[in-house]
Design an enzyme around this catalytic site. Structure first.
Site, PDB file in Angstrom:
ATOM      1  N   SER A   1      61.244 -51.319 -18.084  1.00  0.00           N
ATOM      2  CA  SER A   1      61.305 -52.721 -18.120  1.00  0.00           C
ATOM      3  C   SER A   1      61.489 -53.012 -16.340  1.00  0.00           C
ATOM      4  O   SER A   1      61.768 -52.233 -15.766  1.00  0.00           O
ATOM      5  CB  SER A   1      62.698 -53.157 -18.506  1.00  0.00           C
TER       6      SER A   1
ATOM      7  N   TYR B   1      72.067 -51.678 -16.993  1.00  0.00           N
ATOM      8  CA  TYR B   1      70.649 -51.936 -17.966  1.00  0.00           C
ATOM      9  C   TYR B   1      69.676 -51.418 -16.713  1.00  0.00           C
ATOM     10  O   TYR B   1      68.847 -50.521 -17.045  1.00  0.00           O
ATOM     11  CB  TYR B   1      70.604 -53.054 -18.263  1.00  0.00           C
TER      12      TYR B   1
END
Length: 326
Positions: free
Chosen positions: A162, A188
């Site tokens: 990501s 994350y």
């Protein structure tokens, strides 16, 4: 020789769809495994792989829910849903042993499942859950499937990272937030950096045996991945219009699910990547290095560092007791 982290000539771009990328691709007789293949980007990925002739195994924590989601797909008889929970080592091991024991080579492993910005929790070994699921679970899975990947004679392992990797590199001194305060976004970002570094480490070990690794940013897409976010947090990303519908601007990263799945499928099937590997991709191309002054596109230096990739591999090997033969 490593593949340069620089864009190449490709007819595709940020607005390209999964259907466009897969036009003319024939996967008849090949076996693919797509974690998270029953929802969001994974579901679209599964649909297009099956349409291209592949047989697809979809691992899922809740197999019945996955079967319901996949039931209406054309070619659903070539989709095999099996139980797998990435955060539980025994579950990953059992899944991998079964696949390898069946003897069919695995041509594509697309590691699409993941969690984002979740509350602090830990796996059975005490590892922070985002790192444990997004990285360690897929590391275990890839190592467990290694004989089947090598047997394909030209496999690709795709790690869905990501642009969130730009939030944080890996804090090797405290990956699990044992001493620093837990920040769900830092956790994350760290796990997404790990996805990119894993592709580098895997490619270095696999390229001489026909296994190539890639990582990618799919785009900003509203899927179940955001289930831990509040309405206020989603609004802060500026992805919704005044009516509450998702804004679409693929060149700014705001994509449909079909556009979001395109880069992963391009990494998995494009002839333009034959002989290449270990690179981070976006918008159906190899990404350029990130330049903060030019915007958010590109890949951060800490996610393309071969030394950091080796450090992560050594740590993953130590924590899981698994590796791949070189």
């Amino acid at each position: 020789m490593s593949t340069p982290q620089q864009p190449i000539a490709t007819p595709f771009n940020a607005a390209s769809t999964a259907a466009e990328v897969m036009a003319g691709i024939d996967l008849t007789g090949q076996l693919a495994i797509v974690t998270g293949g029953h929802s969001g980007l994974g579901l679209v990925t599964t649909q297009h792989l099956v349409a291209a002739g592949a047989r697809v195994i979809v691992p899922a924590r809740d197999p019945q829910r996955a079967r319901v989601a996949l039931a209406g797909i054309a070619g659903a008889d070539r989709i095999d849903v099996r139980e797998l929970d990435l955060i539980h080592p025994d579950s990953v091991s059992a899944f991998s042993r079964r696949v390898v024991g069946e003897g069919q080579p695995v041509a594509l492993l697309i590691n699409c499942a993941g969690v984002m910005a979740s509350p602090l929790s830990r796996d059975v070994d005490g590892h922070e859950s985002q790192f444990a699921t997004n990285h360690l679970g897929h590391y275990r899975l890839t190592c467990g499937l290694w004989p089947a990947l090598v047997a394909a004679g030209g496999a690709r392992v795709i790690s869905v990272s990501s642009r969130g990797h730009q939030i944080a590199g890996i804090d090797f001194d405290d990956i699990d937030f044992q001493r620093r305060p837990y920040d769900k976004w830092v956790g994350y970002g760290q796990s997404k950096t790990a996805n990119a570094l894993f592709a580098i480490g895997l490619d270095a070990r696999g390229k001489d045996r026909g296994v190539r690794g890639f990582s990618l940013h799919p785009g900003q897409i509203l899927t179940d991945l955001g289930r831990h976010l509040s309405a206020e947090e989603i609004a802060a990303f500026d992805v919704l219009d005044e009516q509450g519908n998702q804004r679409l601007d693929p060149h700014a990263g705001l994509k449909t699910v079909e556009q979001g799945a395109a880069t992963g499928l391009w990494c998995a099937t494009s002839p333009a990547l034959d002989g290449k590997g270990g690179v981070y991709c976006e918008d159906c191309n190899i990404a350029a290095p990130h330049d903060a002054e030019a915007g958010r596109a590109g890949v951060a230096r800490w996610a393309t560092d071969a030394e950091l990739a080796e450090r992560l591999w050594a740590l993953s090997e130590q924590w899981t007791g698994l590796t791949v033969p070189v």
